[in-house]
Motif scaffolding. Structure first.
Motif, PDB file in Angstrom:
ATOM      1  N   SER A 147       0.848  -1.206   0.000  1.00 44.31           N
ATOM      2  CA  SER A 147       0.000   0.000   0.000  1.00 44.31           C
ATOM      3  C   SER A 147       0.876   1.246   0.000  1.00 44.31           C
ATOM      4  CB  SER A 147      -0.915  -0.009   1.211  1.00 44.31           C
ATOM      5  OG  SER A 147      -1.676   1.182   1.264  1.00 44.31           O
ATOM      6  N   TRP A 148       0.400   2.265  -0.669  1.00 41.47           N
ATOM      7  CA  TRP A 148       1.213   3.476  -0.825  1.00 41.47           C
ATOM      8  C   TRP A 148       1.394   4.219   0.501  1.00 41.47           C
ATOM      9  CZ3 TRP A 148      -0.012   8.626   0.012  1.00 41.47           C
ATOM     10  CH2 TRP A 148      -1.335   8.896   0.350  1.00 41.47           C
ATOM     11  N   THR A 188       4.737   3.360   2.132  1.00 45.41           N
ATOM     12  CA  THR A 188       5.985   3.683   1.454  1.00 45.41           C
ATOM     13  C   THR A 188       6.809   4.648   2.292  1.00 45.41           C
ATOM     14  OG1 THR A 188       4.944   5.515   0.276  1.00 45.41           O
ATOM     15  CG2 THR A 188       4.913   3.359  -0.805  1.00 45.41           C
ATOM     16  N   ARG A 208      -2.337  13.123  -4.985  1.00 45.50           N
ATOM     17  CA  ARG A 208      -2.789  11.865  -5.588  1.00 45.50           C
ATOM     18  C   ARG A 208      -4.227  11.981  -6.092  1.00 45.50           C
ATOM     19  NH1 ARG A 208      -0.156   7.047  -4.746  1.00 45.50           N
ATOM     20  NH2 ARG A 208      -2.184   5.962  -4.856  1.00 45.50           N
ATOM     21  N   ASN A 266       1.734   5.167  -7.897  1.00 47.46           N
ATOM     22  CA  ASN A 266       2.163   3.837  -7.499  1.00 47.46           C
ATOM     23  C   ASN A 266       0.968   3.094  -6.914  1.00 47.46           C
ATOM     24  OD1 ASN A 266       3.584   1.564  -6.756  1.00 47.46           O
ATOM     25  ND2 ASN A 266       4.438   2.498  -4.908  1.00 47.46           N
ATOM     26  N   ASP A 315      -6.405   0.618  -3.789  1.00 47.13           N
ATOM     27  CA  ASP A 315      -5.886   1.798  -4.484  1.00 47.13           C
ATOM     28  C   ASP A 315      -6.371   1.839  -5.932  1.00 47.13           C
ATOM     29  OD1 ASP A 315      -4.596   2.596  -2.220  1.00 47.13           O
ATOM     30  OD2 ASP A 315      -2.639   1.789  -2.794  1.00 47.13           O
TER      31      ASP A 315
END
Length: 564
Positions: free
Chosen positions: A269-270, A273, A292, A305, A311
């Motif tokens: 999951s972003w 990160t 985003r 990403n 997402d």
């Protein structure tokens, strides 16, 4: 464009003899305040009750009052009807509604900015979120209650509905369910169902439906505050865009956090990160989420990403919403540019011609002001638009429109009840409208009467030849009836416009032309006119009439004096 179509006729001969002008100095007793009669007394309690009632009834200063209630008579009647029949209701054109709708517009906009942020960071500020949610629910619940006690203008029947039963049924049938979903009892649900805090926060997102209230209130307030239409549309588009982008940015963080709450969040999951975890403050994390969201809304999600299912699904939804939003903004912008161009071009051209005309004629300031008032009234009523529509539609539709506009006025004349229906329809088609400014003489005593006048909206005063005021005639009244059937009729009274009036005029020539196919009809009408004259009010009788509302018709013709 012929500028003289917008200008009332007046004589500019330099050496004409000046004739004394009758000024309207009302001799009738001042109208009593309906609120004073309804709540009597000078105690503090009575004054406070009158003040609250005054805020709920129709406001004479409300811009929509003069738009839908076109004369002083209809305004007084509406206030009287409200106080006597529905004193606990709130009038849609009241001062209270202006204040309430202004406050609710600002509060709802701020609430829709705060709600997604408080929900997004629910895990960190849950206690504060409960307080914020309770305050919003209380205010929104008050708004729902206000809708049950606020009347509305029915565009179909063109009346203001204040009956509480009808108002409640109309609100329940249309928007009550939507508004109620925004005030769901989250606290009760959390208390009844254990471990439902996260679900309660998700249900609280239903408050996004409150964006409807912002649009409804803003559309009313732009007329109240006399806001330019183009500026209002720009603010409306900006408000909707800001709220949608803001909510989309908050959802970018809330969706993966919700998955984490269900213990199914992937390490891909972003939000896990290193780039996002390095953002320590809420402001920095919000900016990343906002970036985003905007990227998804403008359909550039391939730059993001996205490795997890949540997402991908969220950004797919935002991409579709962004496309629909772009089409909405493009449509609104095209419409805005069209109206802006047409409005500016039309108004600039006419105002420029009017200014050049007044400057060329070297008109005094008072006359210039009257011309501007005349133009504004004519433009507000849309005389050119109405004439264009009636002239362009089919003959069947033209007859229906004309009958709808004038049949009620014509049917009020007792003399016309003896005419064939075809003749009545023909007479309605030859009626034309004239505008008289405050203080204008409509008919002067001693002059020949050539037409029948119907008062579409406004108030006129009737004077004797000596300048003594007799009475007022208001909406739906008429005068000059005898001039249509009698020869060489002269007025024994002067009729003056008390306020800006719109009168529908039927000329003697047109009347005689349409009854000419019936040879004996004119003689019959003359006999009927004399019979009705016995029952109609003379000037003396109208002067002695002691009623709060004036008569609907009085005889101003000299025939009564000759007959005696």
């Amino acid at each position: 464009m012929d500028l003289m179509a917008y200008v009332p006729h007046f004589a500019d001969a330099p050496n004409i003899e000046l004739i004394p002008v009758i000024q309207h100095v009302c001799e009738q007793p001042k109208e009593q305040d309906e609120l004073e009669n309804h709540i009597k007394g000078n105690s503090i309690r009575s004054k406070v009750r009158r003040w609250f009632l005054r805020q709920r009834v129709l406001s004479r200063k409300h811009p929509l009052t003069r738009w839908w209630l076109k004369s002083t008579y209809t305004v007084n009647y509406e206030i009287s009807r409200h106080i006597k029949s529905y004193p606990f209701m709130i009038h849609p054109f009241s001062s209270f509604r202006i204040v309430w709708e202004s406050l609710m517009t600002v509060f709802t906009f701020v609430a829709l900015l705060v709600i997604p942020v408080s929900i997004t960071f629910y895990f960190e500020i849950y206690d504060n979120w409960y307080i914020i949610n309770d305050v919003m629910n209380i205010v929104f619940m008050c708004d729902i209650v206000m809708w049950f006690f606020t009347g509305y203008y029915d565009y179909r029947t063109k009346v203001i509905v204040l009956n509480p039963r009808i108002v409640a049924l109309e609100y329940i049938k249309n928007y009550f369910l939507i508004d109620f979903m925004t005030v769901l009892p989250i606290g009760i649900i959390d208390f009844v169902i254990p471990n439902s805090k996260w679900y309660c926060t998700t249900l609280n997102m239903m408050k996004i439906l409150r964006i409807r209230n912002i649009i409804v209130y803003s559309r009313r307030l732009h007329n109240v505050y006399r806001m330019n239409y183009q500026l209002y549309k720009i603010l409306e588009m900006c408000t909707i865009t800001v709220l949608c982008v803001h909510w989309a940015g908050c959802l970018e963080y809330y969706v993966p956090m919700s998955v984490a709450h269900l213990s199914t969040l992937s390490n891909d999951s972003w939000i896990k990160t290193a780039y996002f975890l390095n953002k320590k403050t809420r402001t920095k994390r919000y900016l990343v989420c906002l970036n985003r969201a905007i990227t998804s809304l403008v359909r550039s999600a391939h730059y993001l990403n996205m490795k997890t299912t949540e997402d991908i699904i969220l950004n797919l939804i935002l991409t579709i919403i962004g496309f629909l939003g772009f089409m909405y903004l493009l449509t609104q912008f095209s419409h805005l540019m069209t109206t802006f161009h047409i409005t500016i071009k039309r108004h600039l051209k006419i105002i420029q011609q009017l200014q050049e005309y007044m400057r060329y004629k070297e008109l005094p300031h008072s006359l210039q002001r009257r011309l501007l008032i005349f133009y504004r009234y004519r433009n507000k009523k849309g005389f050119e638009r109405n004439a264009k529509i009636i002239n362009e539609v089919s003959p069947y539709l033209r007859e229906k429109l004309i009958l709808h506009n004038y049949l009620r006025l014509i049917s009020s004349v007792k003399l016309f009840k003896y005419l064939p229906e075809t003749v009545v329809a023909q007479l309605a088609s030859v009626l034309h409208s004239e505008i008289f400014m405050t203080g204008d003489d409509i008919i002067k005593a001693g002059t020949r009467i050539e037409s029948l006048y119907f008062i579409a909206c406004g108030t006129v005063a009737v004077y004797t030849s000596t300048g003594k005021e007799i009475c007022h005639l208001e909406d739906g009244s008429y005068f000059g009836e005898m001039a249509l059937v009698m020869e060489s009729e002269h007025s024994i009274a002067t009729v003056v416009a008390v306020e800006t009036c719109e009168l529908n005029v039927l000329d003697r020539t047109n009347f005689r032309r349409h009854i000419s196919p019936y040879p004996d009809l004119l003689n019959r009408l003359q006999i009927v006119a004399l019979e009705h004259l016995e029952k109609s009010l003379s000037l003396k009788e109208a002067y002695n009439l002691d009623t709060p509302s004036g008569p609907r018709y009085i005889n101003i013709s000299s025939i009564q004096g000759r007959r005696k």
